[in-house]
Design an enzyme around this catalytic site. Structure first.
Site, PDB file in Angstrom:
ATOM      1  N   HIS A   1      26.751  17.132  30.232  1.00 50.56           N
ATOM      2  CA  HIS A   1      27.286  17.626  30.696  1.00 50.56           C
ATOM      3  C   HIS A   1      27.720  18.944  30.531  1.00 50.56           C
ATOM      4  O   HIS A   1      27.285  19.576  29.466  1.00 50.56           O
ATOM      5  CB  HIS A   1      28.121  16.492  31.262  1.00 50.56           C
ATOM      6  CG  HIS A   1      29.640  17.265  29.371  1.00 50.56           C
ATOM      7  ND1 HIS A   1      30.237  19.065  30.174  1.00 50.56           N
ATOM      8  CD2 HIS A   1      29.691  16.971  28.184  1.00 50.56           C
ATOM      9  CE1 HIS A   1      31.074  18.843  28.520  1.00 50.56           C
ATOM     10  NE2 HIS A   1      30.635  17.308  27.761  1.00 50.56           N
ATOM     11  N   CYS A   2      28.312  19.893  31.770  1.00 53.47           N
ATOM     12  CA  CYS A   2      28.208  21.147  31.148  1.00 53.47           C
ATOM     13  C   CYS A   2      29.708  21.629  31.960  1.00 53.47           C
ATOM     14  O   CYS A   2      31.275  20.684  31.659  1.00 53.47           O
ATOM     15  CB  CYS A   2      27.283  22.279  32.136  1.00 53.47           C
ATOM     16  SG  CYS A   2      27.726  21.907  33.773  1.00 53.47           S
ATOM     17  N   GLN A   3      29.646  22.261  32.615  1.00 50.55           N
ATOM     18  CA  GLN A   3      31.695  22.734  32.577  1.00 50.55           C
ATOM     19  C   GLN A   3      31.527  22.278  34.606  1.00 50.55           C
ATOM     20  O   GLN A   3      32.784  21.720  34.680  1.00 50.55           O
ATOM     21  CB  GLN A   3      31.697  24.364  32.947  1.00 50.55           C
ATOM     22  CG  GLN A   3      32.611  25.030  33.316  1.00 50.55           C
ATOM     23  CD  GLN A   3      33.918  24.638  32.189  1.00 50.55           C
ATOM     24  OE1 GLN A   3      33.841  24.940  31.218  1.00 50.55           O
ATOM     25  NE2 GLN A   3      35.113  24.151  32.604  1.00 50.55           N
TER      26      GLN A   3
END
Length: 119
Positions: free
Chosen positions: A81-83
């Site tokens: 996951h990222c932002q």
């Protein structure tokens, strides 16, 4: 060969995995500055531009650098996951190309996680 289709999971799926999976390997691919502002509990920070190198390390090197056991290629719960989803997708595709058959992207990212009060 065509790019593999990126598998995605929802906020609800990730919450369920955090609650039940002993084998969840959750990777935060954001920058250090982003991670310093908050992260999903239990996530391991591996910036997106180093994911491929990290996953190609031998298990001893990986453990020494990240402090956790490197997942096996067929590990059931490998989540990136990222932002907001894009970099997580990039990292997931790299993992799939390296043979992590169950890699998936939490497309809502930390933004959705924090908005929904995940903790």
């Amino acid at each position: 060969m065509a790019n593999p289709v990126t598998k995605e999971i929802s906020y609800e799926d990730l919450k369920a995995l955090l609650g039940k999976s002993q084998n969840l390997f959750l990777v935060d691919v954001r920058t250090k500055e982003e991670v310093d502002k908050g992260h999903i509990p239990g996530s391991i920070h591996i910036p997106v531009d180093t994911v491929e190198t990290a996953l190609a390390m031998n298990p001893e090197e990986f453990k020494a650098k990240y402090g956790v056991t490197k997942p096996v290629l067929d590990a059931p719960d490998v989540v990136f996951h990222c932002q907001m989803g894009r970099r997580g997708g990039v990292a997931t595709n790299k993992a799939l190309q390296l043979g992590y058959v169950n890699a998936c992207n939490y497309s809502g990212g930390f933004k959705e996680w924090s908005e929904k009060g995940g903790n």
